[in-house]
Design a protein around this motif. Structure first.
Motif, PDB file in Angstrom:
ATOM      1  N   PHE A   1     -10.580 -10.387   3.767  1.00  0.00           N
ATOM      2  CA  PHE A   1     -12.031 -10.579   3.748  1.00  0.00           C
ATOM      3  C   PHE A   1     -12.574 -11.001   5.116  1.00  0.00           C
ATOM      4  O   PHE A   1     -13.752 -11.326   5.233  1.00  0.00           O
ATOM      5  N   GLU A   2     -11.736 -10.977   6.145  1.00  0.00           N
ATOM      6  CA  GLU A   2     -12.119 -11.578   7.424  1.00  0.00           C
ATOM      7  C   GLU A   2     -13.385 -10.971   8.020  1.00  0.00           C
ATOM      8  O   GLU A   2     -14.177 -11.655   8.660  1.00  0.00           O
ATOM      9  N   GLY A   3     -13.592  -9.698   7.828  1.00  0.00           N
ATOM     10  CA  GLY A   3     -14.730  -9.033   8.447  1.00  0.00           C
ATOM     11  C   GLY A   3     -15.967  -8.990   7.584  1.00  0.00           C
ATOM     12  O   GLY A   3     -16.919  -8.262   7.893  1.00  0.00           O
ATOM     13  N   GLY A   4     -15.999  -9.755   6.518  1.00  0.00           N
ATOM     14  CA  GLY A   4     -17.138  -9.705   5.606  1.00  0.00           C
ATOM     15  C   GLY A   4     -17.005  -8.568   4.613  1.00  0.00           C
ATOM     16  O   GLY A   4     -15.968  -7.890   4.519  1.00  0.00           O
ATOM     17  N   TYR A   5     -18.071  -8.327   3.867  1.00  0.00           N
ATOM     18  CA  TYR A   5     -18.028  -7.309   2.818  1.00  0.00           C
ATOM     19  C   TYR A   5     -17.812  -5.922   3.406  1.00  0.00           C
ATOM     20  O   TYR A   5     -18.437  -5.539   4.402  1.00  0.00           O
ATOM     21  N   ASP A   6     -16.943  -5.160   2.770  1.00  0.00           N
ATOM     22  CA  ASP A   6     -16.653  -3.778   3.144  1.00  0.00           C
ATOM     23  C   ASP A   6     -16.875  -2.905   1.914  1.00  0.00           C
ATOM     24  O   ASP A   6     -16.416  -3.248   0.819  1.00  0.00           O
ATOM     25  N   PRO A   7     -17.573  -1.777   2.055  1.00  0.00           N
ATOM     26  CA  PRO A   7     -17.841  -0.917   0.896  1.00  0.00           C
ATOM     27  C   PRO A   7     -16.593  -0.426   0.183  1.00  0.00           C
ATOM     28  O   PRO A   7     -16.666  -0.001  -0.983  1.00  0.00           O
ATOM     29  N   ASP A   8     -15.451  -0.465   0.860  1.00  0.00           N
ATOM     30  CA  ASP A   8     -14.206  -0.022   0.222  1.00  0.00           C
ATOM     31  C   ASP A   8     -13.590  -1.085  -0.685  1.00  0.00           C
ATOM     32  O   ASP A   8     -12.569  -0.836  -1.326  1.00  0.00           O
ATOM     33  N   MET A   9     -14.193  -2.258  -0.750  1.00  0.00           N
ATOM     34  CA  MET A   9     -13.654  -3.338  -1.579  1.00  0.00           C
ATOM     35  C   MET A   9     -13.995  -3.105  -3.043  1.00  0.00           C
ATOM     36  O   MET A   9     -15.108  -3.373  -3.488  1.00  0.00           O
ATOM     37  N   THR A  10     -13.046  -2.600  -3.801  1.00  0.00           N
ATOM     38  CA  THR A  10     -13.229  -2.454  -5.244  1.00  0.00           C
ATOM     39  C   THR A  10     -12.965  -3.798  -5.915  1.00  0.00           C
ATOM     40  O   THR A  10     -12.416  -4.721  -5.309  1.00  0.00           O
ATOM     41  N   ILE A  11     -13.344  -3.916  -7.179  1.00  0.00           N
ATOM     42  CA  ILE A  11     -13.230  -5.213  -7.848  1.00  0.00           C
ATOM     43  C   ILE A  11     -11.775  -5.632  -8.017  1.00  0.00           C
ATOM     44  O   ILE A  11     -11.453  -6.829  -7.957  1.00  0.00           O
ATOM     45  N   ASP A  12     -10.866  -4.680  -8.197  1.00  0.00           N
ATOM     46  CA  ASP A  12      -9.462  -5.073  -8.303  1.00  0.00           C
ATOM     47  C   ASP A  12      -8.946  -5.594  -6.962  1.00  0.00           C
ATOM     48  O   ASP A  12      -8.124  -6.514  -6.922  1.00  0.00           O
ATOM     49  N   TYR A  13      -9.460  -5.055  -5.869  1.00  0.00           N
ATOM     50  CA  TYR A  13      -9.099  -5.565  -4.543  1.00  0.00           C
ATOM     51  C   TYR A  13      -9.564  -7.011  -4.405  1.00  0.00           C
ATOM     52  O   TYR A  13      -8.819  -7.869  -3.904  1.00  0.00           O
TER      53      TYR A  13
ATOM     54  N   ALA B   1      -4.986  -5.266 -10.860  1.00  0.00           N
ATOM     55  CA  ALA B   1      -5.080  -6.716 -10.657  1.00  0.00           C
ATOM     56  C   ALA B   1      -3.915  -7.445 -11.308  1.00  0.00           C
ATOM     57  O   ALA B   1      -3.455  -8.480 -10.809  1.00  0.00           O
ATOM     58  N   ALA B   2      -3.414  -6.890 -12.423  1.00  0.00           N
ATOM     59  CA  ALA B   2      -2.332  -7.546 -13.173  1.00  0.00           C
ATOM     60  C   ALA B   2      -1.008  -7.526 -12.424  1.00  0.00           C
ATOM     61  O   ALA B   2      -0.041  -8.166 -12.858  1.00  0.00           O
ATOM     62  N   GLU B   3      -0.933  -6.843 -11.300  1.00  0.00           N
ATOM     63  CA  GLU B   3       0.264  -6.911 -10.479  1.00  0.00           C
ATOM     64  C   GLU B   3       0.395  -8.278  -9.815  1.00  0.00           C
ATOM     65  O   GLU B   3       1.475  -8.643  -9.342  1.00  0.00           O
TER      66      GLU B   3
END
Length: 416
Positions: free
Chosen positions: A269-281, A346-348
């Motif tokens: 998350f260092e660079g702030g929000y990224d559009p590639d961030m899905t909820i499982d990420y 996410a369950a991983e």
């Protein structure tokens, strides 16, 4: 020899007294005074408590959306931008932080004309909380019946993530063609509530962070800030009916107006929000960083409301409000497939669990279904109780008890 025996005895006595003294001091520190908060719901006005509070240059506020006109009656409806929140006292040194749900908006059609979000603070003091899930504190089955509560209303259209005032074009010429401002200040509101929590709670033993629908996103993104505020507390988070099934265009274009805030100290998350961030990420990164905290999600297999919002994101559906009420069932299969992919991903993480229930109802934490739902094979309230009270189970195995990944076995598609 006698001297040696007396020396040993004296040493043992000294060590014993030291240990008793140390234990007593430790217990004194471990049992801070409980906050003096009334045991009925009480309203907190940030303007009075923190008149100079700002976050990123913004003050707490609801959306301040412009008046709408009822197409049937012609009457105009205005909306109060004032933000307040609610608290309730308990009898144990434990705290529930709950983020209210209420839709979202990202386009002039659903921000200005046909609102798909809560515009004002919902006054929980006006409600009878009997059988309202975790809020029924008189019910003996309630795992949180003796806990303190902080209730964060939602009225900004940004799933509690935003810190921005955005201009939306008046393409429908309802407001004389002038751009209209929506205050996407959900994260600003959360920050002033967090300040109040910090000032009123010394060191809660347990903190349970949750939220329903839009509040589910507030819960998972707010959890790291709460955990950092109280590092010695046992903090867990459960997202209710917020599985983040979206389209690529929604991620890249639609929600840039929100100015999403994320915990940038977490790797990834260092660079702030990224559009590639899905909820499982998001869940994976947070679960990995806080590996000694329990992270969870609940949803029904065919959640109608989440599917409704997903359908608004598909193609150009957001441009056609006349289809919103009838078009969403067609998106059920795609939503269900993506939802399952996300929770399985996410369950991983060994400290994450999911509970997928049968049916298509939306949210559980504030409803009687919190006690009635058992389609996963274990009653949901017992699953939650195991989550917060069983000290084991972070890594699976025989000690995890009832807090396991659960999915309904009778999850047939609902009727259109």
């Amino acid at each position: 020899m006698k001297y040696s025996r007396y020396l040993k005895t004296g040493t043992i006595v000294f060590i014993s007294l030291f240990l008793v003294s140390t234990a007593s001091a430790w217990l004194d520190r471990a049992e801070p005074a409980l906050p003096d908060i009334p045991q009925e719901w009480t309203i907190i006005d940030p303007e009075k408590v923190y008149p100079d509070f700002e976050y990123n240059g913004y003050t707490p506020s609801c959306a301040a959306c412009p008046p709408t006109v009822d197409q049937d009656t012609g009457e105009a409806e205005s909306f109060d931008p004032k933000f307040t929140f609610f608290v309730k006292g308990g009898t144990t040194n434990n705290l529930v932080v709950y983020f209210q749900g209420g839709g979202g908006c990202w386009h002039e059609n659903n921000c200005l004309y046909v609102h798909t979000y809560m515009e004002e603070v919902l006054d929980i003091t006006a409600y009878n909380t009997r059988l309202m899930g975790i809020f029924d504190t008189k019910l003996v089955l309630n795992p949180f019946k003796d806990w303190y509560f902080v209730y964060i209303p939602y009225c900004t259209g940004d799933v509690h993530w935003g810190a921005n005032d955005a201009e939306y074009p008046d393409t429908g010429n309802v407001y004389g063609g002038s751009d209209q401002t929506i205050r996407h200040r959900g994260f600003v509101n959360f920050q002033v509530v967090l300040q109040w929590i910090r000032d009123n709670f010394e060191n809660p033993e347990k903190i349970f962070v949750s939220g329903s629908s839009a509040g589910s996103y507030g819960a998972i993104m707010g959890f790291p800030y709460i955990k950092e505020t109280f590092p010695a507390s046992k903090v867990s988070v459960l997202g209710d009916a917020g599985n983040g099934v979206t389209t690529e265009s929604f991620q890249t274009d639609a929600i840039e107006n929100w100015n999403i805030q994320i915990p940038e100290w977490i790797p990834g998350f260092e660079g702030g929000y990224d559009p590639d961030m899905t909820i499982d990420y998001v869940y994976r990164r947070i679960a990995q960083y806080y590996r000694f905290s329990k992270i969870a999600q609940f949803t029904t297999a065919w959640d109608w409301n989440q599917t409704f919002f997903y359908n608004l994101m598909v193609g150009d559906n957001i441009e056609h409000p006349e289809t919103w009420e009838t078009g969403w069932p067609a998106s059920w299969p795609a939503w269900n497939d993506q939802m399952l992919d996300y929770v399985y991903s996410a369950a991983e993480m060994p400290n994450y669990r999911y509970y997928i229930a049968a049916g298509d109802y939306h949210t559980i934490m504030m409803t009687p279904d919190f006690y009635l739902e058992r389609s996963g094979g274990i009653p949901f309230f017992r699953w939650v109780n195991a989550m917060i009270n069983n000290p084991f189970g972070l890594w699976g195995g025989p000690l995890e008890g009832l807090w396991q990944n659960l999915e309904c076995t009778d999850c047939e598609e609902p009727l259109p």
